[in-house]
Design a protein around this motif. Structure first.
Motif, mmCIF file in Angstrom:
data_model
loop_
_atom_site.group_PDB
_atom_site.id
_atom_site.type_symbol
_atom_site.label_atom_id
_atom_site.label_comp_id
_atom_site.label_asym_id
_atom_site.label_seq_id
_atom_site.Cartn_x
_atom_site.Cartn_y
_atom_site.Cartn_z
ATOM 1 N N TRP A 191 0.840 -1.200 0.000
ATOM 2 C CA TRP A 191 0.000 0.000 0.000
ATOM 3 C C TRP A 191 0.873 1.247 0.000
ATOM 4 O O TRP A 191 1.884 1.317 0.695
ATOM 5 N N SER A 192 0.474 2.242 -0.756
ATOM 6 C CA SER A 192 1.238 3.480 -0.856
ATOM 7 C C SER A 192 1.079 4.315 0.417
ATOM 8 O O SER A 192 0.115 4.158 1.173
ATOM 9 N N ARG A 193 2.023 5.206 0.627
ATOM 10 C CA ARG A 193 1.937 6.122 1.761
ATOM 11 C C ARG A 193 0.646 6.943 1.693
ATOM 12 O O ARG A 193 0.006 7.195 2.720
ATOM 13 N N GLU A 194 0.253 7.334 0.480
ATOM 14 C CA GLU A 194 -0.959 8.146 0.316
ATOM 15 C C GLU A 194 -2.203 7.346 0.706
ATOM 16 O O GLU A 194 -3.101 7.867 1.385
ATOM 17 N N ASP A 195 -2.260 6.082 0.300
ATOM 18 C CA ASP A 195 -3.400 5.243 0.664
ATOM 19 C C ASP A 195 -3.461 5.033 2.179
ATOM 20 O O ASP A 195 -4.532 5.091 2.793
ATOM 21 N N LEU A 196 -2.306 4.791 2.778
ATOM 22 C CA LEU A 196 -2.262 4.567 4.224
ATOM 23 C C LEU A 196 -2.671 5.828 4.987
ATOM 24 O O LEU A 196 -3.395 5.757 5.988
#
Length: 392
Positions: free
Chosen positions: A177-182
């Motif tokens: 998972w990307s930092r943005e999604d997290l």
């Protein structure tokens, strides 16, 4: 990728007759299912266990400060996540910790949000504790999984939901998972008053040159609502030593979680758990990096084989885990029946997709943490099984 290897990942080891869950099968069968590698662990871990065994004394143990220090140093060095070792608590496994946390953070009948297809023990931990599974299915489109943000909002808006159970990296898909999604998940969880339990057991087995983002490292909001579960057991093939840890930044949440672990009696290490973990995190980096090279060569080998011999089967691209998630929907309607057929006709044992969620019917999970020759054996069995399935 590295051209020369210090460690041997290609010697075939006979694990039959060793009380192995994976290899407790019939003669001639090939198990490529449970997340257990067919390699010896890192030599430093073996030495640590042998040194402990040589004492001949196996009394009750304690968890020394060096256990938490080794984890904190590893996450700072390896993953860029700096945190106080005081945030760490020992537990004897991630699944027992999840079950304990579910009972601590939710009352019977309350909801725990999961994102199918996801590790099947999540469902067991929830349902066996008389809590309710709240689904927010991942979206599968053109060979990729994404988060259904409208579905997450609906699930978090359930008045009975108290916990979001995250798999980071994701099992079975291998998604990072990307930092943005997290960050978006953390912000939504905080707005709804939810705790995020992030199972990060597969975080160290990523593609060479690829890293993952710890959920709690994203920002202060994610840290405040987070309980991160980590372990060396998948990365270093020591699940039988039952060693894991919780990382909890918020002091009140940490206190509640620790009381739950004490209640459930899962804070006492066996005689080898602490020593093995410290050895892994202190001396295992080079071994792990070479393991990752081998695993990704196997992943490339699988993808090439399917493209050439089984083009109707598609490997879902993954950035983490030594597991491969294979889309068989162009050939298979009933994955459970297909896996039974594969085992009966070829001896190949795979995980059915449907155990990970109803939205995974027609998929299978294949464990690639094995010597190349064993993978080639599995691929030939898979091809023979698919041909027999289609000619029924």
């Amino acid at each position: 990728m590295t051209s020369t290897m210090t460690y041997d990942f290609d010697t075939l080891i006979d694990r039959r007759g060793t009380n192995s869950l994976k290899w407790a099968i019939a003669e001639g069968e090939l198990p490529m299912w449970v997340a257990d590698m067919d390699f010896p662990t890192a030599p430093a871990i073996t030495r640590a266990v042998q040194d402990k065994a040589a004492s001949g004394v196996f009394g009750y143990g304690i968890v020394p400060d060096s256990f938490a220090d080794s984890i904190a140093t590893w996450w700072q060095t390896r993953h860029g996540f700096r945190f106080d070792p005081e945030w760490i608590s020992f537990c004897d496994g991630i699944v027992p910790a999840i079950s304990s946390l579910v009972r601590t953070l939710a009352e019977p009948g309350q909801g725990i949000i999961v994102q199918p297809p996801v590790y099947h023990c999540f469902y067991h931990s929830i349902e066996n504790s008389s809590r309710r599974v709240v689904r927010s299915d991942l979206v599968y489109d053109q060979g990729r999984y994404d988060i259904d943000w409208a579905g997450v909002e609906t699930a978090m808006g359930d008045p009975a939901a108290t916990v979001f159970l995250l798999c980071n990296p994701q099992n079975p898909t291998g998604q990072i998972w990307s930092r943005e999604d997290l960050a978006r998940l953390g912000g939504m969880a905080a707005a709804h008053g939810l705790v995020v339990i992030s199972d990060e057991i597969h975080c160290d087995i990523t593609a060479p040159g690829t890293s993952y983002t710890p959920f709690a490292a994203v920002d202060e909001t994610c840290a405040r609502v987070s309980i991160t579960l980590v372990s060396p057991t998948k990365s270093f093939n020591i699940p039988g030593l039952q060693t894991a840890a919780m990382i909890i930044p918020d002091p009140d949440l940490r206190s509640r979680a620790r009381l739950g672990l004490d209640r459930d009696e899962i804070t006492g290490p066996n005689s080898f758990a602490v020593e093995a973990a410290i050895a892994a995190y202190t001396h295992g980096a080079e071994w792990l990096d070479e393991l990752r090279v081998h695993v990704w060569k196997n992943k490339e080998r699988l993808a090439s084989y399917l493209a050439e011999r089984l083009p109707k089967l598609t490997v879902v691209p993954s950035q983490a885990t030594y597991l491969s998630w294979i889309d068989c929907t162009a050939v298979v309607d009933d994955d459970a029946q297909f896996c039974d057929f594969l085992r009966e006709t070829t001896g190949l044992v795979l995980n059915t997709g449907s155990i990970y969620g109803d939205n995974a019917r027609g998929f299978v999970r294949m464990n690639l943490a094995c010597p190349t020759a064993r993978l080639d054996d599995g691929l030939e069995r898979l091809a023979a099984g698919v041909a027999a399935w289609q000619s029924r």
